[in-house]
Each structure stands twice: as structure tokens, then as C-alpha cells.
Scaffold this motif. Structure first.
Motif, PDB file in Angstrom:
ATOM      1  N   THR A  13       0.880  -1.269  -0.077  1.00  0.00           N
ATOM      2  CA  THR A  13       0.159   0.093  -0.114  1.00  0.00           C
ATOM      3  C   THR A  13       0.971   1.191   0.074  1.00  0.00           C
ATOM      4  O   THR A  13       2.205   1.341   0.179  1.00  0.00           O
ATOM      5  N   PHE A  14       0.073   2.374  -0.300  1.00  0.00           N
ATOM      6  CA  PHE A  14       1.013   3.678  -0.345  1.00  0.00           C
ATOM      7  C   PHE A  14       0.499   4.543   0.704  1.00  0.00           C
ATOM      8  O   PHE A  14      -0.467   4.311   1.027  1.00  0.00           O
ATOM      9  N   SER A  15       1.318   5.663   1.058  1.00  0.00           N
ATOM     10  CA  SER A  15       0.868   6.497   2.162  1.00  0.00           C
ATOM     11  C   SER A  15       0.134   7.622   1.730  1.00  0.00           C
ATOM     12  O   SER A  15       0.352   8.303   0.430  1.00  0.00           O
ATOM     13  N   ALA A  16      -1.053   7.978   2.240  1.00  0.00           N
ATOM     14  CA  ALA A  16      -1.714   9.268   1.680  1.00  0.00           C
ATOM     15  C   ALA A  16      -1.471  10.474   2.939  1.00  0.00           C
ATOM     16  O   ALA A  16      -1.883   9.687   4.149  1.00  0.00           O
ATOM     17  N   GLN A  17      -1.308  11.568   2.569  1.00  0.00           N
ATOM     18  CA  GLN A  17      -1.110  12.451   3.703  1.00  0.00           C
ATOM     19  C   GLN A  17      -2.478  13.447   3.463  1.00  0.00           C
ATOM     20  O   GLN A  17      -2.616  14.062   2.369  1.00  0.00           O
ATOM     21  N   ALA A  18      -3.237  13.784   4.427  1.00  0.00           N
ATOM     22  CA  ALA A  18      -4.337  14.722   4.485  1.00  0.00           C
ATOM     23  C   ALA A  18      -4.173  16.003   5.313  1.00  0.00           C
ATOM     24  O   ALA A  18      -3.374  15.688   6.406  1.00  0.00           O
ATOM     25  N   GLN A  19      -4.762  17.102   5.044  1.00  0.00           N
ATOM     26  CA  GLN A  19      -4.481  18.239   5.793  1.00  0.00           C
ATOM     27  C   GLN A  19      -5.216  18.083   7.002  1.00  0.00           C
ATOM     28  O   GLN A  19      -6.323  17.641   7.044  1.00  0.00           O
ATOM     29  N   ILE A  20      -4.623  18.365   8.344  1.00  0.00           N
ATOM     30  CA  ILE A  20      -5.274  18.185   9.510  1.00  0.00           C
ATOM     31  C   ILE A  20      -5.481  19.670  10.169  1.00  0.00           C
ATOM     32  O   ILE A  20      -4.132  20.415  10.331  1.00  0.00           O
ATOM     33  N   ASN A  21      -6.366  20.249  10.628  1.00  0.00           N
ATOM     34  CA  ASN A  21      -6.413  21.324  11.390  1.00  0.00           C
ATOM     35  C   ASN A  21      -6.142  21.197  12.931  1.00  0.00           C
ATOM     36  O   ASN A  21      -6.811  20.389  13.613  1.00  0.00           O
ATOM     37  N   VAL A  22      -5.201  22.036  13.312  1.00  0.00           N
ATOM     38  CA  VAL A  22      -4.724  21.975  14.771  1.00  0.00           C
ATOM     39  C   VAL A  22      -4.949  23.107  15.369  1.00  0.00           C
ATOM     40  O   VAL A  22      -4.833  24.236  15.256  1.00  0.00           O
ATOM     41  N   GLN A  23      -5.743  22.966  16.630  1.00  0.00           N
ATOM     42  CA  GLN A  23      -6.209  24.264  17.502  1.00  0.00           C
ATOM     43  C   GLN A  23      -5.680  23.560  18.828  1.00  0.00           C
ATOM     44  O   GLN A  23      -5.930  22.682  19.548  1.00  0.00           O
ATOM     45  N   GLY A  24      -5.401  24.874  19.576  1.00  0.00           N
ATOM     46  CA  GLY A  24      -5.040  24.985  21.016  1.00  0.00           C
ATOM     47  C   GLY A  24      -4.672  26.131  21.547  1.00  0.00           C
ATOM     48  O   GLY A  24      -4.959  27.248  20.990  1.00  0.00           O
ATOM     49  N   THR A  25      -4.338  25.950  22.847  1.00  0.00           N
ATOM     50  CA  THR A  25      -4.042  27.410  23.469  1.00  0.00           C
ATOM     51  C   THR A  25      -2.461  27.395  24.414  1.00  0.00           C
ATOM     52  O   THR A  25      -2.054  26.025  24.520  1.00  0.00           O
ATOM     53  N   SER A  26      -2.012  28.270  24.550  1.00  0.00           N
ATOM     54  CA  SER A  26      -0.827  28.417  25.196  1.00  0.00           C
ATOM     55  C   SER A  26      -0.512  29.216  26.379  1.00  0.00           C
ATOM     56  O   SER A  26      -1.492  30.318  26.093  1.00  0.00           O
ATOM     57  N   TRP A  27      -0.129  29.223  27.446  1.00  0.00           N
ATOM     58  CA  TRP A  27      -0.174  30.242  28.684  1.00  0.00           C
ATOM     59  C   TRP A  27       1.089  30.078  29.406  1.00  0.00           C
ATOM     60  O   TRP A  27       1.712  29.019  29.252  1.00  0.00           O
ATOM     61  N   GLY A  28       1.323  31.216  30.256  1.00  0.00           N
ATOM     62  CA  GLY A  28       2.261  30.971  31.195  1.00  0.00           C
ATOM     63  C   GLY A  28       2.404  31.899  32.428  1.00  0.00           C
ATOM     64  O   GLY A  28       1.309  32.826  32.498  1.00  0.00           O
ATOM     65  N   THR A  29       2.900  31.530  33.550  1.00  0.00           N
ATOM     66  CA  THR A  29       2.766  32.200  34.626  1.00  0.00           C
ATOM     67  C   THR A  29       4.207  32.175  35.119  1.00  0.00           C
ATOM     68  O   THR A  29       5.327  31.276  35.073  1.00  0.00           O
ATOM     69  N   PHE A  30       4.516  33.193  36.347  1.00  0.00           N
ATOM     70  CA  PHE A  30       5.859  33.285  37.103  1.00  0.00           C
ATOM     71  C   PHE A  30       5.356  32.942  38.606  1.00  0.00           C
ATOM     72  O   PHE A  30       4.361  33.237  38.964  1.00  0.00           O
ATOM     73  N   SER A  31       6.439  32.285  39.038  1.00  0.00           N
ATOM     74  CA  SER A  31       6.489  32.012  40.645  1.00  0.00           C
ATOM     75  C   SER A  31       7.939  31.855  41.123  1.00  0.00           C
ATOM     76  O   SER A  31       8.817  32.016  40.522  1.00  0.00           O
ATOM     77  N   ILE A  83      -3.321  28.688  19.314  1.00  0.00           N
ATOM     78  CA  ILE A  83      -2.515  27.990  18.287  1.00  0.00           C
ATOM     79  C   ILE A  83      -3.645  27.581  17.272  1.00  0.00           C
ATOM     80  O   ILE A  83      -4.595  26.882  17.569  1.00  0.00           O
ATOM     81  N   SER A  84      -3.287  27.897  15.912  1.00  0.00           N
ATOM     82  CA  SER A  84      -4.047  27.699  14.853  1.00  0.00           C
ATOM     83  C   SER A  84      -3.118  27.221  13.795  1.00  0.00           C
ATOM     84  O   SER A  84      -2.515  28.355  13.308  1.00  0.00           O
ATOM     85  N   ALA A  85      -3.229  25.953  13.338  1.00  0.00           N
ATOM     86  CA  ALA A  85      -2.436  25.726  12.122  1.00  0.00           C
ATOM     87  C   ALA A  85      -3.197  24.555  11.063  1.00  0.00           C
ATOM     88  O   ALA A  85      -3.604  23.917  11.711  1.00  0.00           O
TER      89      ALA A  85
END
Length: 255
Positions: A13-31, A83-85
Motif C-alpha cells: 500500500t501507499f501513504s496518503a497525507q491529508a491536511q489536519i486542522n490543529v487548534q490549541g492554547t498556550s499560557w504562562g505564569t511566574f513564581s 494556536i491555529s495551524a
């Protein structure tokens, strides 16, 4: 006959690559601010909240006034990100620090070197599946020499990314090639990142990004040629079965 059909059923068989939507968030704090004066009425460092990014998201140190604390201080801010890609996508930002380095006065030697902990959080909502929801901690050391020499932030090493390990996977998506990237307010080469040390001159705004490449994980999918061979193999199997049954059928003698 059956053994001769087997290779058709095991066709490559052969490999097929489909586009995938990636969604997320990133945050940070100090201590864990330490080794500088962060208590009492005469302080030279502190952690504060910001309107855009929430509680405990900025470190401030120094002052441009000998009478007033934290007048135009240096600031290090942990940014919230969306995050959106869509794969395949190189150089997606998944973490960010903004640094304004002010030419503060030297009033207290405790500001020579001090430390703070930056906690980075990541949460991916799409695609579903394996996630890295959680926190990565960086033990930062800030060196604040006599002006006009710029300041430096130490401790930015990917060995602290214990859950990510330089790469990780979502459902159908590989997140790899994690690296740092400097965005400089004054021009290329003014603020630098080298040997896990981020340098920033006086009066400069700069950002340090954690970026990664998002790529679709190849999934084996049969091509039309494979389907044709599979159907031909099934046909041959059916023919072989019918022939074998015919050969085994009893021969009836005439009455």
C-alpha cells in the motif's frame, strides 16, 4: 491455487497525507522569585498580573527613579497564545515571552543576579486523542549588570520540556523540531539567543518564541491499483473454491 493468490492479497500500500486542522492554547505564569528584594516597602523585583494575560504573568525589576520603586522597570511577560495551524505547517509558535529591558538604576546589589520560575502550559483541543495538556517549568536566572550593558536570561533549555522531549504527537499529527526563535525590536542580531542564554540590550523590546513544525502522520491507504488486485484475488479465490467443490462432488451412477 490459493497459495498463488496470497501475494495479491498482500500487495503493498501507499501513504496518503491529508491536511489536519490543529487548534490549541498556550499560557504562562511566574513564581518562586528569589535572590532579590521582593518584599517590604523598598522592593526591586516583583511578580504582577497583567490585563491581557492574567494572574502572575509578568516579572518586573529595577527602577529609573532613585525615589520611586518600579518606575519604567524592566519587564518579562508570559503571553497567552491561540494556536491555529493546518498541516503541514513549519514554525508554529507554541510559547512566547516578551521582554522590555529598561536602563534601570543600580540601587541594590541584589539585582545583580536573581531567579524566577516560568511555567508554560499547553492544551490542544483539536485533533482529539493523545494530548500534552499540562505544564513545563523553566528555572530562569536573570543577570542584571551595570548599565549600559544589556541583561541576560539563563535557563532556557529544552531539557526542561520533560513532557515534550523535543517532539510529541497528537492524533494524526507530529509536533517536532521544537526550537527557540528571537524576534528583535531593534533589528536582527541586537537581541540574541545562544547557548541557552537570551541577551537583550537596554531600551529594547524583544520576544523569545518556542516554535515547532506540525506535520501529518502518514497513514497507509490502498491505492486504486491495490483495490483492483484485491478484487482480482477475491475472484480467483471464489473460482478456486467452486472448482474444488466441483472436484469433490460425488459422481452419480445411472439408474
Amino acid at each position: 491455487m490459493i497459495s498463488s493468490v496470497a501475494p495479491l492479497l498482500l500487495a503493498a500500500t501507499f501513504s496518503a497525507q491529508a491536511q489536519i486542522n490543529v487548534q490549541g492554547t498556550s499560557w504562562g505564569t511566574f513564581s518562586n522569585l528569589s535572590s532579590c528584594d521582593n518584599s517590604g516597602s523598598d522592593r526591586d523585583c516583583r511578580i504582577v498580573s497583567t490585563t491581557a494575560n492574567g494572574a502572575n504573568t509578568q516579572v518586573q525589576w529595577g527602577s529609573t527613579s532613585s525615589h520611586t520603586d518600579f518606575r519604567d522597570p524592566s519587564t518579562l511577560t508570559a503571553r497567552d497564545l491561540n494556536i491555529s495551524a493546518v498541516t503541514n505547517a513549519p514554525g508554529v509558535t507554541i510559547g512566547r515571552l516578551d521582554w522590555y529591558n529598561s536602563a534601570t538604576l543600580r540601587l541594590d546589589s541584589s539585582l545583580d543576579v536573581f531567579s524566577v520560575r516560568w511555567t508554560l502550559g499547553l492544551n490542544f483541543t483539536a485533533p482529539t486523542g493523545s494530548d500534552v495538556t499540562g505544564s513545563e517549568q523553566f528555572a530562569l536566572t536573570i543577570r542584571n549588570p551595570i548599565n549600559p550593558t544589556g541583561d541576560s536570561v539563563y535557563g532556557l533549555s529544552f531539557t526542561d520540556l520533560t513532557n515534550l522531549g523535543g517532539s510529541f504527537s497528537l492524533n494524526g499529527v507530529s509536533v517536532s523540531n521544537l526550537r527557540y526563535q528571537v524576534v528583535d525590536g531593534l533589528g536582527a542580531g541586537t537581541s540574541t539567543f545562544s547557548n541557552n542564554i537570551w541577551y537583550n540590550p537596554e531600551y529594547n523590546n524583544a520576544s523569545l518564541l518556542i516554535v515547532a513544525d506540525f506535520s501529518t502522520v502518514a497513514t497507509p491507504v490502498p491505492e486504486p491499483e491495490t483495490y483492483a488486485m484485491l478484487l482480482a484475488g477475491l475472484g480467483l479465490l471464489g473460482f478456486a473454491t467452486r472448482r474444488r467443490r466441483a472436484q469433490k462432488a460425488p459422481v452419480l451412477s445411472p439408474a
